[in-house]
Design a protein around this motif. Structure first.
Motif, PDB file in Angstrom:
ATOM      1  N   TRP A 255      48.429   8.686 -53.531  1.00  0.00           N
ATOM      2  CA  TRP A 255      47.620   9.759 -54.072  1.00  0.00           C
ATOM      3  C   TRP A 255      46.375   9.194 -54.758  1.00  0.00           C
ATOM      4  O   TRP A 255      45.282   9.765 -54.647  1.00  0.00           O
ATOM      5  N   ALA A 256      46.551   8.080 -55.440  1.00  0.00           N
ATOM      6  CA  ALA A 256      45.439   7.485 -56.176  1.00  0.00           C
ATOM      7  C   ALA A 256      44.353   6.975 -55.238  1.00  0.00           C
ATOM      8  O   ALA A 256      43.163   7.048 -55.559  1.00  0.00           O
ATOM      9  N   VAL A 257      44.749   6.458 -54.080  1.00  0.00           N
ATOM     10  CA  VAL A 257      43.763   5.966 -53.114  1.00  0.00           C
ATOM     11  C   VAL A 257      42.849   7.087 -52.647  1.00  0.00           C
ATOM     12  O   VAL A 257      41.663   6.883 -52.403  1.00  0.00           O
ATOM     13  N   ALA A 258      43.409   8.295 -52.519  1.00  0.00           N
ATOM     14  CA  ALA A 258      42.663   9.421 -51.967  1.00  0.00           C
ATOM     15  C   ALA A 258      41.938  10.257 -53.014  1.00  0.00           C
ATOM     16  O   ALA A 258      41.016  10.999 -52.673  1.00  0.00           O
ATOM     17  N   ASN A 259      42.332  10.148 -54.280  1.00  0.00           N
ATOM     18  CA  ASN A 259      41.811  11.044 -55.309  1.00  0.00           C
ATOM     19  C   ASN A 259      41.242  10.263 -56.481  1.00  0.00           C
ATOM     20  O   ASN A 259      41.969   9.915 -57.424  1.00  0.00           O
ATOM     21  N   PRO A 260      39.943  10.000 -56.463  1.00  0.00           N
ATOM     22  CA  PRO A 260      39.347   9.221 -57.557  1.00  0.00           C
ATOM     23  C   PRO A 260      39.442   9.910 -58.915  1.00  0.00           C
ATOM     24  O   PRO A 260      39.373   9.247 -59.942  1.00  0.00           O
ATOM     25  N   ALA A 261      39.618  11.225 -58.922  1.00  0.00           N
ATOM     26  CA  ALA A 261      39.705  11.946 -60.200  1.00  0.00           C
ATOM     27  C   ALA A 261      41.123  12.042 -60.738  1.00  0.00           C
ATOM     28  O   ALA A 261      41.345  12.665 -61.782  1.00  0.00           O
ATOM     29  N   LEU A 262      42.081  11.410 -60.049  1.00  0.00           N
ATOM     30  CA  LEU A 262      43.450  11.414 -60.553  1.00  0.00           C
ATOM     31  C   LEU A 262      43.502  10.732 -61.915  1.00  0.00           C
ATOM     32  O   LEU A 262      43.007   9.619 -62.091  1.00  0.00           O
ATOM     33  N   GLY A 263      44.110  11.413 -62.881  1.00  0.00           N
ATOM     34  CA  GLY A 263      44.183  10.865 -64.234  1.00  0.00           C
ATOM     35  C   GLY A 263      42.928  11.083 -65.038  1.00  0.00           C
ATOM     36  O   GLY A 263      42.875  10.717 -66.219  1.00  0.00           O
ATOM     37  N   ILE A 264      41.904  11.674 -64.416  1.00  0.00           N
ATOM     38  CA  ILE A 264      40.655  11.972 -65.126  1.00  0.00           C
ATOM     39  C   ILE A 264      40.495  13.490 -65.247  1.00  0.00           C
ATOM     40  O   ILE A 264      40.489  14.051 -66.325  1.00  0.00           O
ATOM     41  N   PHE A 283      49.199  19.337 -47.196  1.00  0.00           N
ATOM     42  CA  PHE A 283      49.112  18.344 -48.265  1.00  0.00           C
ATOM     43  C   PHE A 283      48.382  17.094 -47.783  1.00  0.00           C
ATOM     44  O   PHE A 283      47.538  16.537 -48.494  1.00  0.00           O
ATOM     45  N   ALA A 284      48.702  16.657 -46.571  1.00  0.00           N
ATOM     46  CA  ALA A 284      48.056  15.458 -46.025  1.00  0.00           C
ATOM     47  C   ALA A 284      46.555  15.644 -45.915  1.00  0.00           C
ATOM     48  O   ALA A 284      45.769  14.757 -46.276  1.00  0.00           O
ATOM     49  N   VAL A 285      46.129  16.810 -45.424  1.00  0.00           N
ATOM     50  CA  VAL A 285      44.696  17.047 -45.211  1.00  0.00           C
ATOM     51  C   VAL A 285      43.979  17.352 -46.514  1.00  0.00           C
ATOM     52  O   VAL A 285      42.980  16.714 -46.860  1.00  0.00           O
ATOM     53  N   GLU A 286      44.488  18.327 -47.248  1.00  0.00           N
ATOM     54  CA  GLU A 286      43.755  18.843 -48.402  1.00  0.00           C
ATOM     55  C   GLU A 286      43.832  17.942 -49.625  1.00  0.00           C
ATOM     56  O   GLU A 286      42.852  17.834 -50.373  1.00  0.00           O
ATOM     57  N   ARG A 287      44.974  17.305 -49.859  1.00  0.00           N
ATOM     58  CA  ARG A 287      45.089  16.483 -51.059  1.00  0.00           C
ATOM     59  C   ARG A 287      44.910  15.005 -50.789  1.00  0.00           C
ATOM     60  O   ARG A 287      44.350  14.281 -51.621  1.00  0.00           O
ATOM     61  N   LEU A 288      45.340  14.533 -49.610  1.00  0.00           N
ATOM     62  CA  LEU A 288      45.247  13.098 -49.334  1.00  0.00           C
ATOM     63  C   LEU A 288      44.081  12.736 -48.420  1.00  0.00           C
ATOM     64  O   LEU A 288      43.821  11.558 -48.193  1.00  0.00           O
ATOM     65  N   GLY A 289      43.399  13.721 -47.885  1.00  0.00           N
ATOM     66  CA  GLY A 289      42.235  13.426 -47.055  1.00  0.00           C
ATOM     67  C   GLY A 289      42.575  12.791 -45.723  1.00  0.00           C
ATOM     68  O   GLY A 289      41.723  12.130 -45.112  1.00  0.00           O
ATOM     69  N   VAL A 290      43.802  12.963 -45.249  1.00  0.00           N
ATOM     70  CA  VAL A 290      44.201  12.442 -43.941  1.00  0.00           C
ATOM     71  C   VAL A 290      43.910  13.537 -42.925  1.00  0.00           C
ATOM     72  O   VAL A 290      44.659  14.501 -42.796  1.00  0.00           O
ATOM     73  N   GLY A 291      42.818  13.397 -42.206  1.00  0.00           N
ATOM     74  CA  GLY A 291      42.386  14.449 -41.307  1.00  0.00           C
ATOM     75  C   GLY A 291      42.791  14.217 -39.868  1.00  0.00           C
ATOM     76  O   GLY A 291      43.260  13.138 -39.488  1.00  0.00           O
TER      77      GLY A 291
END
Length: 485
Positions: A255-264, A283-291
């Motif tokens: 999750w952290a790899v895909a979401n730079p704002a995690l924890g911010i 979840f894969a597409v919208e939250r993890l950016g796996v398109g």
């Protein structure tokens, strides 16, 4: 992988993108842009500062090193903040005469305008330079006393015709029609130092008909050969939602790899809730950016090409008896295709492209000829598609036309797709049909899907024609509600 969370470390999103290509630059206006935004209350996260510094890199002559800038990041991570920093810099630091901010939906553009209004009105040093902020339809934007403008637009085929912009922002770039971009490019051509930004999340071609533009930009970034573009993409290293293992989808480090704002700005607990609530693909597409990204030529591998090739084992086989004929036309009407389907002597159905030429002027005569030479149970046409305009001429010439509804068109696509997987029909390995299958994209149609003529990178009229022909011939006696003797 040893989880940072298991070691007691507060988990933060990756501030460096996994996919990155940066145009070489001598200096950057990024620091000044970030400082200006901070003065107005927009404080950049480290990842946002990373993007701005590189995107606003300049060559030795002072022009932008990046004509195009792409930012690909899952939703709610703060890409809007990146755009606010860029637009504030354009208005109050760079002296750009016109900035166009485009979004797919009016609500998104309206929200961006309201946010920018709050920022400017909350900073006296900026607000005193503003003449007016307009919200009336067609005039939405920020207008400075100097004559500079930041205008907010939704997508239309006309794009920004009549404008000459220094900077164009294409937000929601995963939903970006090619026709809009084509109309937009001349807007930048007359400016001495233009810049074009694309920002969005991952493309999923199962649900996004207009994802090819953003996909091409990303592919260029992955190749790393374009000297005039910069691209920043956050996602884990998986090629499609189907390739994402469940243990990876559940891993906070992923999750952290895909979401730079995690924890911010995005709490870990919120992503945990999303993981429990969303279906795996969403979840894969919208939250993890796996398109499910199409390739630059439009091929999205909807059909397994090896399974498709296996259907052409007997290219000398022939249809026995009556055939169903179908017609399709490309959106620009540059080409038309006629496909047929019928049964072989072994009982399997077979599809063929019997004609594929430029234009449409030949179509009526050709179908009359086909109907006069062999038993034809019907000529199937998608009345809502480009070929629909030929129906009256065909019927006037004595061609029996059967139109398909949207539901039936989706059923036809599903029948062909399942037929490939189950090896229940055959084709002749024709080059134009093979190319169409390889390059075809799909579009959502209710709970099902159909071939997308607009988003495919190739002419798919041979595929659409054969798909409809197979649907029409599949039951042997049923086409459009009548019986064939």
């Amino acid at each position: 992988m040893v989880s940072m969370r298991s070691l007691g470390v507060v988990l933060r999103g990756a501030q460096q993108p996994r996919v990155e290509h940066v145009a070489s630059f001598e200096s950057s206006t990024g620091r000044e842009a970030v400082e200006l935004a901070a003065m107005a209350g927009v404080v950049a996260d480290p990842w946002q500062e990373h993007v701005i510094h590189r995107a606003l890199g300049e060559k030795a002559d002072g022009r932008w090193s990046s004509f195009e800038v792409g930012v690909e990041v899952p939703r709610q991570n703060g890409k809007g903040g990146v755009l606010e920093i860029r637009e504030l810099a354009g208005l109050f630091l760079l002296g750009e005469e016109l900035i166009l901010h485009s979004a797919h939906e009016f609500a998104t553009a309206e929200q961006a305008l309201e946010r920018m209004s709050e920022i400017i009105e909350g900073c006296p040093d900026l607000s005193r330079r503003v003449r007016t902020i307009k919200r009336s339809h067609g005039q939405e934007g920020v207008y400075l006393k100097s004559g500079q403008q930041l205008r907010y637009k939704t997508r239309t085929k006309g794009g920004g015709r009549g404008f000459s912009a220094d900077c164009v922002i294409l937000d929601e770039a995963m939903i970006l029609p090619e026709a809009f971009v084509g109309a937009l490019m001349p807007v930048l051509s007359a400016r001495p130092n233009p810049q074009l930004w694309y920002t969005g999340s991952a493309v999923d071609m199962q649900h996004m008909e207009h994802g090819i533009v953003f996909a091409r930009l990303r592919e260029r970034a992955l190749k790393g050969e374009d000297p005039a573009m910069s691209y920043f993409g956050w996602s884990p290293p998986f090629d499609s939602p189907e390739d994402l293992p469940e243990d990876a989808a559940a891993d906070p480090d992923v999750w952290a790899v895909a979401n730079p704002a995690l924890g911010i700005r995005i709490p870990l607990e919120h992503i945990e809730k999303e993981h429990r609530s969303m279906d795996p693909r969403t979840f894969a597409v919208e939250r993890l950016g796996v398109g499910a990204w199409p390739s630059g030529d439009g091929s999205v591998s909807v059909i397994d090409m090896q399974a498709w090739a296996d259907l052409a084992v007997d290219v000398s086989s022939q249809i026995v008896g009556s055939v169903c004929v179908a017609l399709d036309v490309t959106p620009d009407r540059s080409h038309a295709a006629v496909g047929v389907a019928g049964q072989r002597s072994d009982g399997l159905h077979q599809i063929e492209v019997v004609d594929h030429r430029r234009g449409t002027g030949w179509v009526v005569e050709r179908l009359v000829e086909i109907q006069s030479r062999q038993p034809v149970i019907a000529v199937v046409v998608d009345a809502a598609g480009p070929a629909g305009s030929l129906i009256s001429d065909l019927e006037a010439a004595g061609v029996l036309v059967t139109t398909v509804s949207a539901k039936e068109h989706a059923q036809a696509c599903g029948r062909l797709y399942d037929g490939v997987a189950q090896q229940t029909f055959r084709h002749l390995g024709q080059s134009e049909l093979n190319a169409a299958v390889k390059g075809a994209a799909k579009r959502p149609l209710g709970d099902a899907w159909a071939w997308s003529r607009k988003s495919s990178g190739v002419d798919i009229s041979p595929l659409v024609a054969c798909t409809l022909a197979l649907w029409g011939s599949a039951d042997g006696s049923f086409v459009g509600g009548f019986e064939w003797d």
